[in-house]
Enzyme design. Sequence first.
Site, short mmCIF file in Angstrom:
data_model
loop_
_atom_site.label_atom_id
_atom_site.label_comp_id
_atom_site.label_asym_id
_atom_site.label_seq_id
_atom_site.Cartn_x
_atom_site.Cartn_y
_atom_site.Cartn_z
N PRO A 75 0.75 -1.45 0.48
CA PRO A 75 0.03 0.08 0.23
C PRO A 75 1.07 1.33 -0.21
CG PRO A 75 0.08 -0.96 2.18
CD PRO A 75 0.44 -1.31 1.32
N VAL A 76 0.35 1.74 -0.27
CA VAL A 76 0.80 3.96 -0.47
C VAL A 76 0.99 3.89 0.89
CG1 VAL A 76 0.34 4.68 -2.66
CG2 VAL A 76 -1.08 4.57 -0.87
N GLY A 114 5.93 3.57 4.74
CA GLY A 114 6.95 4.17 5.44
C GLY A 114 8.35 3.36 4.68
N LEU A 115 7.84 3.03 3.55
CA LEU A 115 8.82 2.14 2.61
C LEU A 115 9.38 2.06 1.47
CD1 LEU A 115 7.27 -1.26 3.41
CD2 LEU A 115 9.77 -0.91 4.16
N GLY A 116 9.23 3.99 1.48
CA GLY A 116 9.48 4.65 0.42
C GLY A 116 8.95 4.44 -1.40
N SER A 128 6.68 6.41 -1.83
CA SER A 128 6.51 7.04 -2.94
C SER A 128 7.61 8.07 -3.94
CB SER A 128 5.88 8.12 -2.42
OG SER A 128 7.10 9.27 -1.26
N ALA A 129 9.11 7.96 -3.15
CA ALA A 129 10.05 7.45 -4.19
C ALA A 129 10.51 6.92 -5.22
CB ALA A 129 11.67 7.43 -3.09
N ALA A 130 10.43 6.02 -5.29
CA ALA A 130 10.09 4.79 -5.47
C ALA A 130 9.64 5.29 -6.79
CB ALA A 130 9.35 3.20 -5.17
N ASP A 160 16.10 8.47 0.38
CA ASP A 160 15.43 7.37 -0.46
C ASP A 160 15.03 7.96 -2.17
OD1 ASP A 160 13.84 7.50 2.09
OD2 ASP A 160 12.32 7.82 1.71
C1 MEV Z 1 11.26 9.28 5.51
O1 MEV Z 1 11.37 8.07 4.41
C2 MEV Z 1 12.82 9.23 6.10
C3 MEV Z 1 12.61 10.94 6.88
O2 MEV Z 1 14.30 11.22 7.16
C4 MEV Z 1 12.60 11.95 5.35
C5 MEV Z 1 13.70 12.34 4.46
O3 MEV Z 1 14.26 11.74 4.52
O4 MEV Z 1 12.67 13.03 3.98
C6 MEV Z 1 11.68 10.89 7.58
#
Ligand code: MEV
Length: 339
Positions: free
Chosen positions: A114-115, A118-120, A122-124, A169
């Site tokens: 799921p989006v 906290g596993l990146g 959105s960066a992916a 990320d």
């Molecule tokens: C998010 O994956 C990690 C944080 O350090 C934010 C960031 O690095 O932009 C909380």
Amino acid sequence: MSVVRLKIPTKITLFGEHAVVYGVPAIATTLPVYISISGEKIGGGIIRINVGKSLQTPIYSVILSRDRISIEPDQDHMKKVLSYILTAIDVCEEYIGITQEVYGYSIAIDSPLPVSVGLGTSAAVSVGTVTLCLALNNQITDLENSKYDIAKLAWSVEKIVQGSASPMDTYTIALGGLRYIEPSAPMAHLIDIDYELPIVVGFTSRTHTTAELVRKVKELRERNEGLFKEILKIIGKIVEEAKKALINQDLEGLGMLMNMNHGILQSLGIVSIEHNIIAHMLKNVGALGVKTSGAGGGGAFVALAKSKESQERLATVAESLGAKIISRSICQKGVEILR
Ligand code: MEV
């Protein structure tokens, strides 16, 4: 026009999340849990996006004008995913120098996660869309040589959509592997290890977005800047020690540093009760270290096992506490174009 297919890894932060936003180095790694993006150029200046059902939402097929997102039924998190994609296309086209909407794109995206866990993800999505757009516009002859450019462009996508973001990320996901992030450069140095890191990575549900949690930490900083500076210094020291422990295969030392980093994240107010319970229980059954990973508020966590054998036990206990386990190893590759 031919279709381009991409495989993009997700990531965890091993050390230094949040502090990295203020210029402190961090350590992150890619995971063998992949988002797939494929796409081709189409005519008419429209962008058609298909989001697969494994993003754990109904399947949407939406046609967007370039400056407006409209989907029924209204789904905020889906709008967020689409914002990353549209912003990535804008950023990329500006970089290439495309000024006219002569072509559009047809893009399909799918993920086993799921989006916003906290596993990146959105960066992916940002790294993937940037790579796709560059490839479709014949800007990539050697992907390895283009990865720093991709990382930089994807980082600006994150900054535009989220308001603020460190390069951690996007650089980790573009380049791949275990990386020491120097945010001021920015650089993502490979930490070359020749053994398997016995980790267990999982996630629990998340109550806040990354942007909200970064803001929360910022508020804490504004309340006591002097103390916050000292906390950043300690995190910086933990990161340096962790880099040495990784290189020396000192798993006991690494676990201790993870526990310390978790404690500091707790003092920053971003660790959920569920994560504290998981950390406590996993340490009880032999984990060397357990920490919240990423922005916090629930979401991702990482545990370090003594050996391959004890990994299963940690995974079983975490699952019995309601976590979803998604990986027991790291991966070496960043974004890949599949032929
Ligand atoms: C998010 O994956 C990690 C944080 O350090 C934010 C960031 O690095 O932009 C909380």
